[in-house]
Design a protein around this motif. Structure first.
Motif, PDB file in Angstrom:
ATOM      1  N   LYS A 113      90.213 -16.598  59.001  1.00  0.00           N
ATOM      2  CA  LYS A 113      89.031 -16.197  58.323  1.00  0.00           C
ATOM      3  C   LYS A 113      87.902 -16.997  58.263  1.00  0.00           C
ATOM      4  CE  LYS A 113      92.333 -13.294  55.375  1.00  0.00           C
ATOM      5  NZ  LYS A 113      92.970 -13.134  54.045  1.00  0.00           N
ATOM      6  N   THR A 114      88.250 -18.429  57.947  1.00  0.00           N
ATOM      7  CA  THR A 114      87.262 -19.242  57.747  1.00  0.00           C
ATOM      8  C   THR A 114      86.425 -19.459  59.039  1.00  0.00           C
ATOM      9  OG1 THR A 114      88.603 -20.823  56.526  1.00  0.00           O
ATOM     10  CG2 THR A 114      86.764 -21.713  57.349  1.00  0.00           C
ATOM     11  N   ARG A 115      86.992 -19.324  59.934  1.00  0.00           N
ATOM     12  CA  ARG A 115      86.226 -19.210  61.677  1.00  0.00           C
ATOM     13  C   ARG A 115      85.539 -18.097  61.734  1.00  0.00           C
ATOM     14  NH1 ARG A 115      90.482 -19.633  64.978  1.00  0.00           N
ATOM     15  NH2 ARG A 115      90.644 -21.756  64.444  1.00  0.00           N
ATOM     16  N   LEU A 116      85.816 -16.966  61.544  1.00  0.00           N
ATOM     17  CA  LEU A 116      85.089 -15.675  61.180  1.00  0.00           C
ATOM     18  C   LEU A 116      83.705 -15.715  60.369  1.00  0.00           C
ATOM     19  CD1 LEU A 116      88.198 -13.072  61.267  1.00  0.00           C
ATOM     20  CD2 LEU A 116      86.102 -13.219  63.117  1.00  0.00           C
ATOM     21  N   PHE A 117      84.061 -16.266  59.070  1.00  0.00           N
ATOM     22  CA  PHE A 117      82.892 -16.451  58.422  1.00  0.00           C
ATOM     23  C   PHE A 117      81.938 -17.335  59.020  1.00  0.00           C
ATOM     24  CE2 PHE A 117      80.623 -17.627  54.556  1.00  0.00           C
ATOM     25  CZ  PHE A 117      80.114 -16.484  53.958  1.00  0.00           C
ATOM     26  N   GLU A 118      82.433 -18.440  59.482  1.00  0.00           N
ATOM     27  CA  GLU A 118      81.434 -19.266  60.201  1.00  0.00           C
ATOM     28  C   GLU A 118      80.670 -18.706  61.201  1.00  0.00           C
ATOM     29  OE1 GLU A 118      84.081 -22.601  61.248  1.00  0.00           O
ATOM     30  OE2 GLU A 118      83.971 -23.498  59.021  1.00  0.00           O
ATOM     31  N   ARG A 119      81.334 -18.131  61.914  1.00  0.00           N
ATOM     32  CA  ARG A 119      80.691 -17.258  63.015  1.00  0.00           C
ATOM     33  C   ARG A 119      79.628 -16.491  62.516  1.00  0.00           C
ATOM     34  NH1 ARG A 119      82.080 -15.734  68.285  1.00  0.00           N
ATOM     35  NH2 ARG A 119      83.302 -17.784  68.517  1.00  0.00           N
ATOM     36  N   PHE A 120      80.075 -15.580  61.615  1.00  0.00           N
ATOM     37  CA  PHE A 120      79.129 -14.849  60.764  1.00  0.00           C
ATOM     38  C   PHE A 120      77.695 -15.373  60.172  1.00  0.00           C
ATOM     39  CE2 PHE A 120      77.534 -12.781  56.804  1.00  0.00           C
ATOM     40  CZ  PHE A 120      77.032 -11.373  57.523  1.00  0.00           C
ATOM     41  N   GLN A 121      78.077 -16.794  59.717  1.00  0.00           N
ATOM     42  CA  GLN A 121      76.868 -17.539  59.153  1.00  0.00           C
ATOM     43  C   GLN A 121      75.850 -17.858  60.330  1.00  0.00           C
ATOM     44  OE1 GLN A 121      79.653 -20.186  57.438  1.00  0.00           O
ATOM     45  NE2 GLN A 121      78.063 -20.136  55.539  1.00  0.00           N
ATOM     46  N   MET A 122      76.149 -18.028  61.415  1.00  0.00           N
ATOM     47  CA  MET A 122      75.399 -18.343  62.628  1.00  0.00           C
ATOM     48  C   MET A 122      74.579 -17.257  62.979  1.00  0.00           C
ATOM     49  SD  MET A 122      78.290 -19.522  65.495  1.00  0.00           S
ATOM     50  CE  MET A 122      77.371 -19.917  66.540  1.00  0.00           C
ATOM     51  N   HIS A 123      74.498 -16.003  62.412  1.00  0.00           N
ATOM     52  CA  HIS A 123      73.642 -14.803  62.847  1.00  0.00           C
ATOM     53  C   HIS A 123      72.624 -14.652  61.603  1.00  0.00           C
ATOM     54  CE1 HIS A 123      75.667 -13.388  66.192  1.00  0.00           C
ATOM     55  NE2 HIS A 123      76.690 -13.901  65.570  1.00  0.00           N
ATOM     56  N   PHE A 124      73.082 -15.319  60.402  1.00  0.00           N
ATOM     57  CA  PHE A 124      72.043 -14.977  59.291  1.00  0.00           C
ATOM     58  C   PHE A 124      71.772 -16.185  58.529  1.00  0.00           C
ATOM     59  CE2 PHE A 124      74.464 -11.294  60.047  1.00  0.00           C
ATOM     60  CZ  PHE A 124      73.477 -10.345  60.110  1.00  0.00           C
ATOM     61  N   GLN A 125      70.721 -16.354  57.530  1.00  0.00           N
ATOM     62  CA  GLN A 125      70.374 -17.331  56.823  1.00  0.00           C
ATOM     63  C   GLN A 125      70.145 -17.009  55.318  1.00  0.00           C
ATOM     64  OE1 GLN A 125      67.057 -19.282  58.521  1.00  0.00           O
ATOM     65  NE2 GLN A 125      68.087 -20.529  59.933  1.00  0.00           N
ATOM     66  N   TRP A 126      70.529 -17.675  54.368  1.00  0.00           N
ATOM     67  CA  TRP A 126      70.335 -17.438  52.993  1.00  0.00           C
ATOM     68  C   TRP A 126      70.487 -18.591  52.334  1.00  0.00           C
ATOM     69  CZ3 TRP A 126      74.979 -15.702  55.632  1.00  0.00           C
ATOM     70  CH2 TRP A 126      76.073 -15.988  55.426  1.00  0.00           C
ATOM     71  N   GLU A 127      70.086 -18.502  50.911  1.00  0.00           N
ATOM     72  CA  GLU A 127      70.102 -19.506  50.096  1.00  0.00           C
ATOM     73  C   GLU A 127      71.478 -19.865  49.605  1.00  0.00           C
ATOM     74  OE1 GLU A 127      67.111 -19.557  46.823  1.00  0.00           O
ATOM     75  OE2 GLU A 127      66.094 -17.915  48.011  1.00  0.00           O
ATOM     76  N   ASP A 128      71.768 -21.204  49.313  1.00  0.00           N
ATOM     77  CA  ASP A 128      73.202 -21.587  48.975  1.00  0.00           C
ATOM     78  C   ASP A 128      73.737 -20.869  47.800  1.00  0.00           C
ATOM     79  OD1 ASP A 128      73.334 -23.272  50.964  1.00  0.00           O
ATOM     80  OD2 ASP A 128      72.876 -25.183  49.778  1.00  0.00           O
ATOM     81  N   LYS A 129      72.774 -20.411  46.896  1.00  0.00           N
ATOM     82  CA  LYS A 129      73.142 -19.771  45.672  1.00  0.00           C
ATOM     83  C   LYS A 129      74.037 -18.260  45.992  1.00  0.00           C
ATOM     84  CE  LYS A 129      68.722 -17.388  44.699  1.00  0.00           C
ATOM     85  NZ  LYS A 129      67.372 -17.290  43.590  1.00  0.00           N
ATOM     86  N   TRP A 130      73.647 -17.876  47.020  1.00  0.00           N
ATOM     87  CA  TRP A 130      74.238 -16.523  47.203  1.00  0.00           C
ATOM     88  C   TRP A 130      75.593 -16.827  48.066  1.00  0.00           C
ATOM     89  CZ3 TRP A 130      72.236 -12.566  44.945  1.00  0.00           C
ATOM     90  CH2 TRP A 130      70.868 -12.748  44.499  1.00  0.00           C
ATOM     91  N   ASN A 131      75.951 -17.654  48.310  1.00  0.00           N
ATOM     92  CA  ASN A 131      77.170 -18.001  49.161  1.00  0.00           C
ATOM     93  C   ASN A 131      78.376 -17.179  48.789  1.00  0.00           C
ATOM     94  OD1 ASN A 131      76.085 -19.657  51.387  1.00  0.00           O
ATOM     95  ND2 ASN A 131      76.666 -21.466  50.062  1.00  0.00           N
TER      96      ASN A 131
END
Length: 222
Positions: free
Chosen positions: A38-56
């Motif tokens: 699950k962690t790996r999948l979310f990390e892969r998702f993060q490679m496609h989008f950018q957002w401010e840390d407050k939205w994590n």
């Protein structure tokens, strides 16, 4: 997900693509996916989008809800595609899921596919599958043809392009007819908002619409 990304369709397609490309177990549902995956999948998702840390935290919750919701349809489509391919090859497909052993999707490894088939062959799974099928069969209206796009999103997009709100009848046909036969497909594929309310080919399109299933048509008629 749905309120933080301007293009919901892109986000959901990325989620599904990542899930398929990183599939590495006989997972029955999202809760069966190990935490490290699950962690790996979310990390892969993060490679496609950018957002401010407050939205994590908020984005992660929405992402997890979305990816968990992908499982039932994904696995059902996998089974249906395997059955269709087997029949095309002249295979007599019965209740025994091991009939599909040679018709796995390319993204699932052979040993994992066998474990998945073994699970789908258990009496417990077959009983649950039958109950779910009966529940879907009792649902009114039929399934929609909007893919990852929500009903509300479709209406907003149509209103922006057409310069007016869709009628209830228009929205129903646009979401319950097959792509290419939907009355407004031609107009909604145009980027201009200066469109006539009635297309010159409207009557022809109306006659040629193809409903996604019998329930959709029956609900329309009733």
């Amino acid at each position: 997900m749905y309120f933080l990304f301007s293009n919901q369709g892109t986000a959901t397609r990325v989620i599904l693509s990542n899930l398929i490309s990183l599939w590495s177990g006989p997972w029955e549902s999202w809760r069966h996916v190990p935490n490290e995956h699950k962690t790996r999948l979310f990390e892969r998702f993060q490679m496609h989008f950018q957002w401010e840390d407050k939205w994590n935290a908020r984005i992660h919750r929405c992402w997890e809800k979305c990816i968990a919701g992908k499982f039932p349809n994904l696995l059902r489509n996998v089974r249906n595609d395997a059955k269709a391919t087997a029949k095309e090859k002249g295979k007599n497909v019965g209740e025994d899921m091991t009939d599909l052993i040679d018709f796995k999707p390319a993204w699932i490894r052979s040993e994992i596919w066998k474990q998945m088939l073994d699970h789908w062959n258990t009496p417990k799974w077959k009983a649950k599958s039958l109950r779910n099928k009966e529940i879907r069969g009792r649902a009114t209206g039929g399934k929609h043809t909007l893919g990852s796009q929500s009903y509300a999103s479709m209406k907003r997009k149509a209103a922006k392009i057409l310069g007016r709100e869709l009628s209830v009848h228009e929205a129903w046909k646009q979401s319950r007819c097959r792509k290419g036969s939907r009355p407004l497909d031609k107009d909604l594929s145009c980027s201009s908002s200066l469109l006539l309310d009635v297309d010159s080919e409207g009557n022809t399109q109306e006659e040629n619409i193809v409903w996604v299933d019998d329930r959709a048509e029956e609900t329309w008629v009733s």
